[in-house]
Design an enzyme around this catalytic site. Structure first.
Site, PDB file in Angstrom:
ATOM      1  N   ASN A  21      52.694  62.263  14.962  1.00 32.71           N
ATOM      2  CA  ASN A  21      52.517  61.141  14.060  1.00 32.71           C
ATOM      3  C   ASN A  21      53.658  61.150  13.049  1.00 32.71           C
ATOM      4  O   ASN A  21      53.681  61.961  12.139  1.00 32.71           O
ATOM      5  CB  ASN A  21      51.173  61.274  13.357  1.00 32.71           C
ATOM      6  CG  ASN A  21      50.907  60.094  12.448  1.00 32.71           C
ATOM      7  OD1 ASN A  21      51.780  59.274  12.199  1.00 32.71           O
ATOM      8  ND2 ASN A  21      49.688  60.014  11.960  1.00 32.71           N
ATOM      9  N   ALA A  22      54.580  60.230  13.231  1.00 32.77           N
ATOM     10  CA  ALA A  22      55.781  60.228  12.392  1.00 32.77           C
ATOM     11  C   ALA A  22      55.456  59.893  10.932  1.00 32.77           C
ATOM     12  O   ALA A  22      56.220  60.203  10.039  1.00 32.77           O
ATOM     13  CB  ALA A  22      56.795  59.236  12.942  1.00 32.77           C
ATOM     14  N   GLU A  25      56.634  59.945  19.356  1.00 35.37           N
ATOM     15  CA  GLU A  25      55.685  58.967  19.874  1.00 35.37           C
ATOM     16  C   GLU A  25      54.282  59.521  19.688  1.00 35.37           C
ATOM     17  O   GLU A  25      54.010  60.666  20.011  1.00 35.37           O
ATOM     18  CB  GLU A  25      56.014  58.691  21.352  1.00 35.37           C
ATOM     19  CG  GLU A  25      54.998  57.852  22.102  1.00 35.37           C
ATOM     20  CD  GLU A  25      54.664  56.529  21.442  1.00 35.37           C
ATOM     21  OE1 GLU A  25      55.584  55.754  21.123  1.00 35.37           O
ATOM     22  OE2 GLU A  25      53.468  56.266  21.213  1.00 35.37           O
ATOM     23  N   ILE A  26      53.399  58.676  19.200  1.00 33.91           N
ATOM     24  CA  ILE A  26      52.063  59.164  18.857  1.00 33.91           C
ATOM     25  C   ILE A  26      51.116  59.161  20.053  1.00 33.91           C
ATOM     26  O   ILE A  26      50.180  59.944  20.121  1.00 33.91           O
ATOM     27  CB  ILE A  26      51.481  58.342  17.679  1.00 33.91           C
ATOM     28  CG1 ILE A  26      50.353  59.117  17.003  1.00 33.91           C
ATOM     29  CG2 ILE A  26      51.014  56.970  18.133  1.00 33.91           C
ATOM     30  CD1 ILE A  26      49.943  58.541  15.673  1.00 33.91           C
ATOM     31  N   LEU A  71      62.349  50.423  16.748  1.00 32.62           N
ATOM     32  CA  LEU A  71      62.469  49.272  17.629  1.00 32.62           C
ATOM     33  C   LEU A  71      61.088  48.734  17.962  1.00 32.62           C
ATOM     34  O   LEU A  71      60.231  49.461  18.459  1.00 32.62           O
ATOM     35  CB  LEU A  71      63.197  49.650  18.921  1.00 32.62           C
ATOM     36  CG  LEU A  71      64.627  50.181  18.756  1.00 32.62           C
ATOM     37  CD1 LEU A  71      65.350  50.197  20.098  1.00 32.62           C
ATOM     38  CD2 LEU A  71      65.423  49.362  17.748  1.00 32.62           C
ATOM     39  N   SER A  89      65.226  49.320  25.123  1.00 30.83           N
ATOM     40  CA  SER A  89      63.863  49.835  25.195  1.00 30.83           C
ATOM     41  C   SER A  89      62.983  48.912  26.022  1.00 30.83           C
ATOM     42  O   SER A  89      63.299  47.741  26.234  1.00 30.83           O
ATOM     43  CB  SER A  89      63.300  49.997  23.787  1.00 30.83           C
ATOM     44  OG  SER A  89      63.039  48.733  23.224  1.00 30.83           O
ATOM     45  N   GLU A  90      61.887  49.458  26.472  1.00 33.45           N
ATOM     46  CA  GLU A  90      60.973  48.734  27.337  1.00 33.45           C
ATOM     47  C   GLU A  90      60.405  47.503  26.629  1.00 33.45           C
ATOM     48  O   GLU A  90      60.260  46.441  27.214  1.00 33.45           O
ATOM     49  CB  GLU A  90      59.836  49.651  27.787  1.00 33.45           C
ATOM     50  CG  GLU A  90      60.244  50.690  28.826  1.00 33.45           C
ATOM     51  CD  GLU A  90      61.284  51.698  28.357  1.00 33.45           C
ATOM     52  OE1 GLU A  90      61.431  51.911  27.136  1.00 33.45           O
ATOM     53  OE2 GLU A  90      61.985  52.264  29.220  1.00 33.45           O
ATOM     54  N   GLY A  97      58.486  56.077  17.101  1.00 36.44           N
ATOM     55  CA  GLY A  97      57.671  55.239  17.983  1.00 36.44           C
ATOM     56  C   GLY A  97      58.495  54.850  19.188  1.00 36.44           C
ATOM     57  O   GLY A  97      58.692  53.680  19.474  1.00 36.44           O
ATOM     58  N   ASP A 135      54.843  48.516  15.945  1.00 40.18           N
ATOM     59  CA  ASP A 135      53.587  47.771  16.050  1.00 40.18           C
ATOM     60  C   ASP A 135      53.435  46.845  14.840  1.00 40.18           C
ATOM     61  O   ASP A 135      53.572  47.297  13.708  1.00 40.18           O
ATOM     62  CB  ASP A 135      52.405  48.745  16.089  1.00 40.18           C
ATOM     63  CG  ASP A 135      52.433  49.603  17.351  1.00 40.18           C
ATOM     64  OD1 ASP A 135      52.881  49.091  18.394  1.00 40.18           O
ATOM     65  OD2 ASP A 135      52.018  50.771  17.281  1.00 40.18           O
TER      66      ASP A 135
HETATM   67  C1  SAM Z   1      55.472  48.342  20.327  1.00 32.39           C
HETATM   68  S1  SAM Z   1      55.843  49.971  20.686  1.00 32.39           S
HETATM   69  C2  SAM Z   1      57.613  50.004  20.815  1.00 32.39           C
HETATM   70  C3  SAM Z   1      58.108  51.179  21.588  1.00 32.39           C
HETATM   71  C4  SAM Z   1      59.627  51.334  21.725  1.00 32.39           C
HETATM   72  N1  SAM Z   1      60.276  51.543  20.449  1.00 32.39           N
HETATM   73  C5  SAM Z   1      60.210  50.171  22.453  1.00 32.39           C
HETATM   74  O1  SAM Z   1      60.970  49.414  21.830  1.00 32.39           O
HETATM   75  O2  SAM Z   1      59.909  50.003  23.633  1.00 32.39           O
HETATM   76  C6  SAM Z   1      55.532  50.892  19.227  1.00 32.39           C
HETATM   77  C7  SAM Z   1      55.334  52.348  19.505  1.00 32.39           C
HETATM   78  O3  SAM Z   1      55.198  53.082  18.306  1.00 32.39           O
HETATM   79  C8  SAM Z   1      54.253  54.111  18.498  1.00 32.39           C
HETATM   80  N2  SAM Z   1      53.731  54.532  17.186  1.00 32.39           N
HETATM   81  C9  SAM Z   1      52.934  53.823  16.357  1.00 32.39           C
HETATM   82  N3  SAM Z   1      52.647  54.529  15.242  1.00 32.39           N
HETATM   83  C10 SAM Z   1      53.279  55.722  15.375  1.00 32.39           C
HETATM   84  C11 SAM Z   1      53.353  56.880  14.552  1.00 32.39           C
HETATM   85  N4  SAM Z   1      52.712  56.932  13.391  1.00 32.39           N
HETATM   86  N5  SAM Z   1      54.083  57.927  14.975  1.00 32.39           N
HETATM   87  C12 SAM Z   1      54.731  57.869  16.167  1.00 32.39           C
HETATM   88  N6  SAM Z   1      54.693  56.803  16.974  1.00 32.39           N
HETATM   89  C13 SAM Z   1      53.984  55.732  16.599  1.00 32.39           C
HETATM   90  C14 SAM Z   1      53.227  53.446  19.378  1.00 32.39           C
HETATM   91  O4  SAM Z   1      52.417  54.379  20.048  1.00 32.39           O
HETATM   92  C15 SAM Z   1      54.085  52.619  20.303  1.00 32.39           C
HETATM   93  O5  SAM Z   1      54.430  53.317  21.466  1.00 32.39           O
END
Ligand code: SAM
Lengths: 256, 358
Positions: free
Chosen positions: A132-133, A99-100, A152, A230-231, A76, A155
């Site tokens: 999709n991880a 990243e999904i 990090l 990270s952002e 993610g 969600d």
């Molecule tokens: C709140 S963001 C944090 C992003 C980054 N790690 C940061 O710290 O800026 C969570 C990210 O996880 C991704 N995500 C959620 N479920 C996922 C999955 N099953 N596989 C890959 N990415 C996923 C979301 O699309 C989102 O961009």
């Protein structure tokens, strides 16, 4: 966007690649349902994947990553801030962001492309894929391949009925344990206390992980970078949010 | 599968989840008993569930003393004592079962479900492991140290048992749902909607051989160290064995049996292979060392098979609740989507990174 029919001349290529992509064009709804079966862009097994499309340097004998395989995963990865930070710290390791969200991953892909163009011989060890991880880790990686894994600001899925969507749960932890080498580390950071406690509980109860005590983290250069690379981390700082860190080690099955 | 057939030494059980019947036919006395009529008062008034996707599942314990199945109504696991066919217990499941097996030595019931979880029913149900999609088959090794599971996501997985959280291997490569698995000595045999049977090294996790049967595979069942293979919407049953050829282990198709009608399910007891078709039941015996597959049709057995066939004719099949039809259609849909995607996306997602000269 204007379509350019003729091949670009050198100046134009330069201009195009030097400009970093702008985040505002790559926004996407925050939560996509990670369980829905809408994706098919994955290899049927790790051997079937051509990693040189992501890391052209793995075929380059002079490169640090010649003939290597991915060893670090940012699950993610969002807009890719951590990847960019880690890249120069671990020049010899291949690091992958998963990243999904389609647009977000496209942003990261463009970003890495621009960075590589700007600074040749840098950023060749990072890449991002849209996947999709939760579902596809064993499609990409073999048992025990991964040395470091990052979560990090995952969600939080606050509602109880959505807890099953959390990226850390009983089912996914077994899969993470499978792709992780023994003694590999998993880093988690979140600004949501309830999610922090949830992650600590799940990792601690799983059986194949052990929490790394804060004292033992002092010498780890990665830890300092986790909060703000990270952002999402930057956003939490701007909002004066809390940051909870927990690091776990993949251990041998104590019962075997 | 909305039907299933299960066999032990003295009994053939036919169950149809759509009509909510589980008929126990005694091969000795010829008596028939419908277990679903005897589930208890509490279940009498529940209407038949004809909206959820369901799969009829049932199993005898290895010693034949216990029988377990999933009735149509409620998410139930109904456990029976086979010596006098009395109800032992109805247990409630978290989700609809897609698979029921017994551990080979300790008689523990293990159930896989639509969510992807596998539970062992000791005193209390214990969650053994979880997949991220529906469990389609379960096998437990004879020493009860390993559990093999496969799912709707193209995965075959070997985990430790009972600590299923520790995964030994993922066996990756199938390109559609994996509908069946079985253990043959040191191999795992898997069959999939992608038409292939695959043979895997149990100890190393590697693929050893792959054989296409040109039709999606619906179930795989071990018999005398060989395997019987049922296909989707087909009248054929294949019998295969493993064979070492030029130092490599391969899958060899030794016989294809064709029936008059579509095959609905296969059951094995010892060296007996029972086949349920739309309107009949057949019995074969297998002599593995000589590769002989023999149809049993003496007068006495023919009479019993006729009685069984008449029981089958009272069953109906609801297509919309049939899990295997659903999986098949979903696979076809996905193929179409991929085709469309490949046609539409002229620009690949990942473009070559161009380098600037320094
Ligand atoms: C709140 S963001 C944090 C992003 C980054 N790690 C940061 O710290 O800026 C969570 C990210 O996880 C991704 N995500 C959620 N479920 C996922 C999955 N099953 N596989 C890959 N990415 C996923 C979301 O699309 C989102 O961009």
């Amino acid at each position: 966007m204007e379509k350019i029919k003729r091949p670009l001349n050198e100046d134009e290529t330069e201009k195009q690649e030097l400009s970093l992509p702008q985040k505002k064009y790559y926004r996407q709804r925050a939560h996509s349902n990670p369980i829905a079966d809408h994706d098919f862009d994955y290899p049927s097994c790790p051997e079937a994947y051509d990693w040189s499309t992501l890391y052209p340097d793995i075929t380059n004998e002079k490169s640090n990553i010649y003939n290597k395989r991915v060893e670090m995963l940012d699950i993610g990865c969002g807009y890719g801030g951590l990847l960019v930070t880690l890249s120069p710290m671990f020049m010899d390791s291949m690091i992958l962001g998963m990243e999904i969200r389609v647009k977000v991953s496209q942003y990261v892909i463009e970003r890495i492309k621009a960075l590589r163009a700007n600074q040749p011989n840098c950023y060749d060890n990072i890449a991002c894929i849209r996947t999709n991880a939760i579902k596809y880790l064993p499609n990409f990686f073999k048992k025990g391949q991964i040395k470091k894994m990052f979560f990090l600001y995952p969600d939080p899925h606050f509602k109880k009925s959505k807890h099953k969507w959390r990226i850390i749960n009983d089912t996914t932890l077994s899969e993470y344990a499978y792709v992780l080498a023994e003694e590999a580390l998993v880093y988690t950071v979140t600004d949501v206390k309830d999610l922090h406690e949830w992650m600590v509980k799940h990792f601690s109860e799983h059986g194949l992980f052990k929490r790394v005590e804060d004292d033992d983290l002092k010498g780890d250069p990665v830890v300092d970078k986790l909060y703000e690379s990270s952002e999402e981390g930057k956003k939490v700082t701007r909002n004066n949010g809390d940051k909870f860190l927990a690091v776990f080690m993949r251990i041998k099955d104590p019962d075997l | 599968m909305t039907f299933c057939m299960t066999v032990n030494e003295t009994t053939v059980v036919l169950s149809s989840i759509d009509v909510d019947k589980c008929l126990v036919y005694s091969l000795d006395s010829g008596n028939v008993k419908n277990l679903t009529d005897n589930l208890g008062e509490a279940y009498k008034n529940i209407p038949i569930n004809n909206h959820d996707l369901q799969k009829a599942c049932a199993a005898f314990s290895a010693d034949g003393t216990l029988f377990a199945y999933n009735p149509n109504k409620g998410k139930l696991l109904s456990v029976w004592n086979t010596t006098n066919w009395t109800l032992v217990e109805n247990k409630t499941l978290a989700k609809h079962a897609t698979n029921i097996v017994f551990t080979p030595k300790t008689n523990v019931i293990v159930v896989g479900d639509k969510k992807g979880d596998v539970y062992a029913f000791e005193e209390l149900p214990i969650r053994i492991l979880g997949h991220s999609s529906m469990i389609l088959d379960i096998c437990i090794s004879d020493n009860e140290k390993y559990i093999v599971t496969c799912d709707n996501d193209e995965k075959v997985r070997v985990s430790h048992y009972p600590n299923g959280k520790n995964i030994v291997y993922y066996m990756m490569g199938h390109e559609a749902y994996v509908s069946g698995i079985c253990l043959l000595n040191n191999f795992v045999l898997s069959g999939s909607g992608d038409n292939t049977l695959r043979l895997w090294d149990f100890n190393k996790g590697d693929l050893l051989d792959k054989l296409s049967l040109h039709t999606p595979i619906q179930s795989v069942i071990e018999i005398e160290n060989m395997a019987a293979i049922q296909l989707y919407d087909s009248r054929d049953v294949h019998i295969i064995k493993t064979e070492k050829k030029e130092n490599k282990w391969t899958i060899k198709n030794i016989k294809t049996i064709q029936f008059e009608n579509n095959v609905l399910d296969l059951a094995v007891y010892g060296n007996q292979l029972w086949i349920l078709t739309v309107n009949s039941v057949y019995k074969y015996t297998i002599d593995a060392s000589n590769e002989i597959v023999l149809r049993i049709q003496d007068a006495e057995m023919t009479h019993k098979l006729e009685t069984l066939s008449n029981l089958v004719k009272s069953f109906v099949c609801l297509e919309k609740t049939n899990l295997m039809i659903f999986l098949f259609n979903k696979m076809i849909d996905k193929r179409k989507r991929i085709e469309q995607y490949q046609q539409n996306s002229s620009t690949p997602v990942l473009r070559e990174t161009k380098r600037l000269r320094t």
